[in-house]
Structures are given as C-alpha cells and as structure tokens.
Design an enzyme around this catalytic site. Structure first.
Site, PDB file in Angstrom:
ATOM      1  N   GLU A 252     -44.928 101.663 101.402  1.00  0.00           N
ATOM      2  CA  GLU A 252     -45.857 102.680 101.190  1.00  0.00           C
ATOM      3  C   GLU A 252     -45.663 103.120  99.663  1.00  0.00           C
ATOM      4  O   GLU A 252     -45.266 104.264  99.211  1.00  0.00           O
ATOM      5  CB  GLU A 252     -45.237 103.971 102.013  1.00  0.00           C
ATOM      6  CG  GLU A 252     -46.327 105.093 102.029  1.00  0.00           C
ATOM      7  CD  GLU A 252     -45.948 106.295 102.644  1.00  0.00           C
ATOM      8  OE1 GLU A 252     -46.163 106.588 103.926  1.00  0.00           O
ATOM      9  OE2 GLU A 252     -44.966 106.989 102.197  1.00  0.00           O
TER      10      GLU A 252
ATOM     11  N   GLU B 108     -39.463 113.595 107.761  1.00  0.00           N
ATOM     12  CA  GLU B 108     -39.502 113.108 106.568  1.00  0.00           C
ATOM     13  C   GLU B 108     -39.745 114.108 105.626  1.00  0.00           C
ATOM     14  O   GLU B 108     -40.777 114.938 105.362  1.00  0.00           O
ATOM     15  CB  GLU B 108     -40.555 112.081 106.315  1.00  0.00           C
ATOM     16  CG  GLU B 108     -40.726 111.699 104.911  1.00  0.00           C
ATOM     17  CD  GLU B 108     -42.013 110.558 104.702  1.00  0.00           C
ATOM     18  OE1 GLU B 108     -42.041 109.778 103.874  1.00  0.00           O
ATOM     19  OE2 GLU B 108     -43.112 110.737 105.434  1.00  0.00           O
TER      20      GLU B 108
END
Length: 265
Positions: free
Chosen positions: A243, A146
């Site tokens: 998120e 990520e």
C-alpha cells in the site's frame, strides 16, 4: 522474498491503468493476491470475475465510508451519530467479503466528530466492534483494526497502536486482529522492530510503505532488509499488502528486488 507473501493494493498500485485492468497487471507482475479498500462501486460478480480470470485471491476490503465532505469520509465506527450508517455498511462489507471469499475486513474507526469526546468515541467504537464481531464469527471472517497516523488523516480516532492492541486483547478473539501498517507505525511511534515483535502475535495482516513519503520500500528511511528478515525469523505466514505510492510507476517500484517480484526477482 522467500517466505513472505505480498499482495497488491489496487488503489495504490498500477494507477496508470483503469481499475478493471489492474487485476491483470498485478497477475502479470507476479502477485497472487490483491487488496483494495472500497469495492462498492462495482458489482461483486464483476470483481469476482476479474479475480478468477487472473488467478488472484481477494485478501482485504474496508468497511464503507461516507461522502468526501462528511465526517464519515474515513469511516464511522467511533461516531455515535453514525451508528446506523456504520451497521448498514458492515452488512454490505460482509456481503462483499462472502461473495469474493475475502478473509479480512478493515473496520474503519473514523474521525473523532465534533462535540464527541474520546471516551464517548471509544465506547461507541467498542460497541460497534462487539456487534460486528458477532456477525464476523458467524460468517467466518476476520475484522482488522488499523491505527492511522494523524498527519495523513487529522483527527483519526484510532491512531495509537497500543490502544488498538489493548482493544484486541480485551476481546480475545481470533476474528479480531491488528492490521500492522509499518508506515503508519513509523509516523506515529517509530521503533518499528520493537513494535513488530510486540504486536505480531495480535497481527492478522501487514501493510508496507516507506517513510516519510509513503513510497515503495527502499526509497526512504527504513531498513527493509532488516524488517523483512525479522518477519522471516518470526515465521510470519500472513499476507503483506503493498500500500504505497510508487515514485515513478509500479513496475519500476517493484524492480529493486525487495518483494521478489518485478525485474528484480
């Protein structure tokens, strides 16, 4: 939203409740799956019980991090001096992933440490990915890389989506994929639609939050109707992790109908 599958990130959502109560809250809100980065403060059996009692699946965990005042506070995979810490942490992540039947582990790159240049950090990162990938293939889990923007985590080594994609392409393994966080991409690069189309074939998991404040979709500058339509057109079948930081509370953040959950369903 028909055709898209959302999971609740229990670090960010339902924070008005104690952690152990967030599983039930997620299920009651209509989620069928959850993710949270750091399960290590809880026994795996306890977490598994929460998942089963609420009919939820665990989709994602992260590799462990170091103390908040250490260079390992955002991961350690790029840090030559932290090799032992990283490998012990990866073994622990794999143990939790097996216990929770969790398909994805985010391999956290970490902050570029003092005295280490980017070339050395990249070499260490690649070495740790290679070592971890052998274990991941054996266990049947997928590692995610990520990129995280430098505004939220100054000094984070893997902040470039193009570099992450290049690494994934070099390994050419179905067990190493991209975690495409739309918020981080917007802050780092912009051009969301082009980058989604470019990197969706390498993507194993997507996370959403609006920019510029990392709040719920529809609260900021991005056109989520267009983004979600694009994902449906591309027949994206993976999970989308929520998120984000709700502007008020989680229930209200879901009520706009963007997810197909909450009162806007």
């Amino acid at each position: 939203m028909q055709g898209l599958h959302f999971c609740a990130n229990l670090k960010w959502l339902f924070t008005e409740l104690p952690f152990e109560q967030r599983f039930a809250a997620a299920a009651q809100a209509g989620f069928e799956a959850v993710e949270f980065g750091l399960p290590y403060d809880y026994e795996a059996d306890f977490l598994l019980q929460q998942l089963k009692e609420n009919g939820l699946r665990q989709i994602l965990i992260n590799t462990p991090i170091g103390p908040a005042d250490s260079v390992m506070r955002s991961g350690s995979a790029c840090q030559p001096q932290s090799s032992e810490f990283f490998r012990n942490g990866m073994r622990e992540a794999l143990r939790y992933a097996a216990a929770l039947d969790c398909p994805f582990i985010h391999l956290q790159a970490g902050i570029l440490p003092p005295g280490v240049n980017e070339r050395e950090a990249l070499q260490q990162f690649i070495s740790n990915i290679k070592w971890s990938l052998e274990l991941a293939v054996e266990q049947g889990v997928c590692l995610l890389l990520e990129p995280i923007n430098l505004r939220d985590i100054p000094g984070f080594f893997l902040h470039d989506f193009h570099l992450a994609a290049n690494i994934i392409e070099q390994f050419n393994s179905p067990h190493l994929r991209l975690m495409f966080d739309i918020y981080h991409c917007q802050i780092s690069h912009g051009d969301i639609s082009h980058n989604l189309l470019r990197y969706l074939p390498l993507t194993g998991h997507i996370q959403v939050a609006d920019a510029p404040y990392r709040s719920e979709p529809g609260s900021g500058e991005l056109n989520w109707d267009f983004i979600f339509k694009l994902l449906r057109q591309q027949d994206y079948q993976g999970w989308i992790g929520c998120e984000y930081k709700p502007l008020t509370n989680t229930a209200e953040s879901l009520s706009g109908g963007w997810s197909g959950l909450g009162s806007g369903k």
